[in-house]
Design an enzyme around this catalytic site. Structure first.
Site, PDB file in Angstrom:
ATOM      1  N   SER A   1       0.806  -1.219   0.000  1.00 15.43           N
ATOM      2  CA  SER A   1       0.000   0.000   0.000  1.00 15.43           C
ATOM      3  C   SER A   1       0.844   1.277   0.000  1.00 15.43           C
ATOM      4  CB  SER A   1      -0.970   0.003   1.179  1.00 15.43           C
ATOM      5  OG  SER A   1      -0.266  -0.153   2.395  1.00 15.43           O
TER       6      SER A   1
ATOM      7  N   ASP B   1      -3.177   6.603  11.827  1.00 16.45           N
ATOM      8  CA  ASP B   1      -2.365   5.902  10.833  1.00 16.45           C
ATOM      9  C   ASP B   1      -1.040   6.642  10.685  1.00 16.45           C
ATOM     10  OD1 ASP B   1      -1.103   4.901   8.585  1.00 16.45           O
ATOM     11  OD2 ASP B   1      -2.828   5.116   7.243  1.00 16.45           O
TER      12      ASP B   1
ATOM     13  N   HIS C   1       1.066   5.210   6.466  1.00 19.80           N
ATOM     14  CA  HIS C   1       0.905   5.754   5.110  1.00 19.80           C
ATOM     15  C   HIS C   1       1.205   7.244   5.099  1.00 19.80           C
ATOM     16  CE1 HIS C   1      -1.567   2.035   5.260  1.00 19.80           C
ATOM     17  NE2 HIS C   1      -0.910   1.845   4.131  1.00 19.80           N
TER      18      HIS C   1
END
Ligand SMILES: *[C@@H]1O[C@H](CO)[C@@H](O)[C@H](O)[C@H]1NC(C)=O
Ligand SMILES: *[C@@H]1O[C@H](CO)[C@@H](O)[C@H](O)[C@H]1NC(C)=O
Ligand SMILES: *[C@@H]1O[C@H](CO)[C@@H](O)[C@H](O)[C@H]1NC(C)=O
Ligand SMILES: *[C@@H]1O[C@H](CO)[C@@H](O)[C@H](O)[C@H]1NC(C)=O
Ligand SMILES: *[C@@H]1O[C@H](CO)[C@@H](O)[C@H](O)[C@H]1NC(C)=O
Ligand SMILES: *[C@@H]1O[C@H](CO)[C@@H](O)[C@H](O)[C@H]1NC(C)=O
Ligand SMILES: *[C@@H]1O[C@H](CO)[C@@H](O)[C@H](O)[C@H]1NC(C)=O
Length: 427
Positions: free
Chosen positions: A186, A406, A409
């Site tokens: 990702s 998060d 990312h």
């Protein structure tokens, strides 16, 4: 099982074994298209190079060192018992024996990877978040109410030289008639989305298309006869088809975080009785990297194919690393780390040495995009709580944003745009 492997001739099936990785953090995979891949009923699971078993636990990046508990929740586990890894290699690769070259590039002179971040709100961001139709809800931090724009305004300034100036037209000219393919997890997907956002604006809407054909997603730009593709392959060597990236002209690989989730189980294709071998993530990643390196060594003609490897993307899970005594993570961080050479514990040095060692043998065929150090500084660049959530957050979570941030990312526009500027620099 052996017979099945033999029917396929892809050199990628060198590593004919099954990886079972326990993923405890759904943050690494739970994105709509990725779920599609995991749920795609058309995939013949029997024929997959390996399977990943995935837990359904909610993202939990509390300040405590996340020690992912292996939760087995999959449809395909086939280990009947597990032994310690025997040290065995995928040895029929010797049929493809090739001389790997040991030439080491002189990186000192052209090191664009050491430098500093400079606030520059006149040339950054390179695009507007809301103008990019390919933006992911996991990365569109402003749309998800980030109160701060600061993370968009930073330029990477190498110490001893300047980066080539980003130029959309020039980039398109480099891509004319070519297939650019990103292969990885990702984080790599974020870099691919960044590339789409950087480049899409000059292509009229009726002259472009995107095919969400999981696990391969293809963006086409008609007038340049070019594609920009993303292939979901977080463990690098898995593949459902023969040589999925054989025809790409420019390849950008990454792999790291999925190997950091705990021990990995291997099921050798010749093993009939479901006896798996278990080894640590680093050992398993090395096996995968070696299989990949052999593929590169025997299949890449550097005059016709460019291959890039993007090094590990750092995480910012423990604020005590840059602010001793504090107990948070990246949540609430608004500026880059200034401490030259800062290195967090999420970027595993033994893994880096292993990757460096594998890549140094391929130096005439693979260019390294070494994003680790420069991204280490960007504790302010993660989505933290400013992204879409699929699950409903409990009042307990809501009262403690750190617990569901998060810090893996990266927001767009942001850090991955700079990774792509580096790619442009070397293309
Ligand atoms: C993952 O995303 C799906 C929607 O695509 C959602 O239904 C599911 O609850 C999510 N799971 C977790 C653990 O976030
Ligand atoms: C996160 O994990 C920690 C320990 O692993 C646990 O104490 C905490 O309750 C969890 N938080 C959430 C929101 O699940
Ligand atoms: C850029 O930042 C400076 C200093 O914070 C500010 O004065 C200026 O208005 C900003 N310019 C733009 C275009 O945002
Ligand atoms: C992005 O575009 C939107 C809509 O056109 C505009 O309102 C916004 O100010 C722009 N943002 C930036 C940072 O330029
Ligand atoms: C960008 O590249 C194109 C094509 O190479 C060139 O004509 C143009 O002058 C460049 N623009 C800038 C701002 O450098
Ligand atoms: C488009 O590019 C492909 C290679 O990616 C090439 O085979 C084909 O001939 C090109 N078509 C045109 C019209 O240039
Ligand atoms: C990337 O750079 C770091 C220093 O910033 C270095 O330690 C590491 O070995 C480099 N990795 C590779 C694969 O060259």
């Amino acid at each position: 099982m052996m017979q099945r492997w033999n029917r396929k001739r892809s050199p990628l099936h060198l590593l004919a074994l099954l990886f079972i990785v326990f993923i405890a953090s759904s943050i690494l995979y739970n994105e709509s298209s990725i779920r599609q891949i995991n749920d795609d009923p058309n995939l013949d699971l029997q024929q997959r190079q390996h399977e990943t078993s995935i837990s359904s636990s909610a993202p939990n990046f509390s300040t405590a060192h996340p020690k992912p508990t292996p939760v087995e929740l999959d449809r395909f586990t086939t280990c009947k018992s597990t032994l310690k890894y025997s040290g065995r290699r995928a040895n029929w690769v010797d049929r493809h024996r090739v001389e790997l070259d040991h030439k080491k590039e002189d990186l000192e002179e052209c090191d664009v990877f050491s430098g500093k971040w400079v606030f520059d709100n006149s040339s950054y961001p390179l695009y507007n978040e809301s103008h990019c139709p390919y933006m992911s809800d996991q990365l569109a931090c402003h749309k998800h109410r980030s109160p701060d724009f600061g993370y968009q305004y930073w330029r990477w300034q190498p110490h001893n030289r300047n980066l080539k100036r980003w130029n959309v037209t020039e980039m398109w000219e480099k891509l004319r008639g070519k297939r650019l393919m990103f292969v990885g997890d990702s984080l790599n997907r974020g870099q691919w989305i960044s590339m789409l956002c950087l480049l899409q604006s000059v292509i009229p809407t009726d002259k472009r298309s995107i095919t969400p054909n999981a696990p391969l997603t293809i963006f086409r730009a008609e007038e340049y006869n070019a594609t920009m593709e993303f292939l979901w392959a977080p463990l690098l060597v898995e593949s459902n088809s023969d040589d999925p990236w054989k025809h790409a002209d420019i390849l950008v690989f990454n792999s790291y975080l999925w190997w950091r989730q705990g021990p990995v189980k291997l099921l050798w294709s010749s093993e009939q009785n479901g006896v798996c071998e278990e080894l640590d993530g680093l050992g398993a990643m090395e096996l995968a990297m070696e299989a990949w390196a052999k593929w590169v060594a025997s299949n890449v003609d550097p005059l016709r194919k460019r291959v890039f490897f993007v090094t590990m993307s750092p995480t910012h899970l423990w604020s005590q690393e840059w602010e001793p005594g504090s107990e948070g993570n990246c949540y609430g961080e608004k500026t880059p780390i200034k401490d030259d050479g800062f290195w967090g514990s999420g970027s595993d040095l033994p893994t880096m040495r292993m990757v460096e060692n594998v890549l140094s043998r391929l130096s005439s065929k693979v260019s390294v995009i070494n994003i680790t150090q420069l991204s280490e500084y960007r504790k302010d660049g993660h989505p933290s709580i400013y992204h879409e959530f699929w699950e409903t957050l409990s009042p307990k979570q809501l009262s403690n944003p750190v617990s569901y941030s998060d810090c893996i990312h990266w927001c767009l526009p942001g850090v991955p745009d700079v990774w792509n500027e580096l790619l442009f620099h070397f293309l």
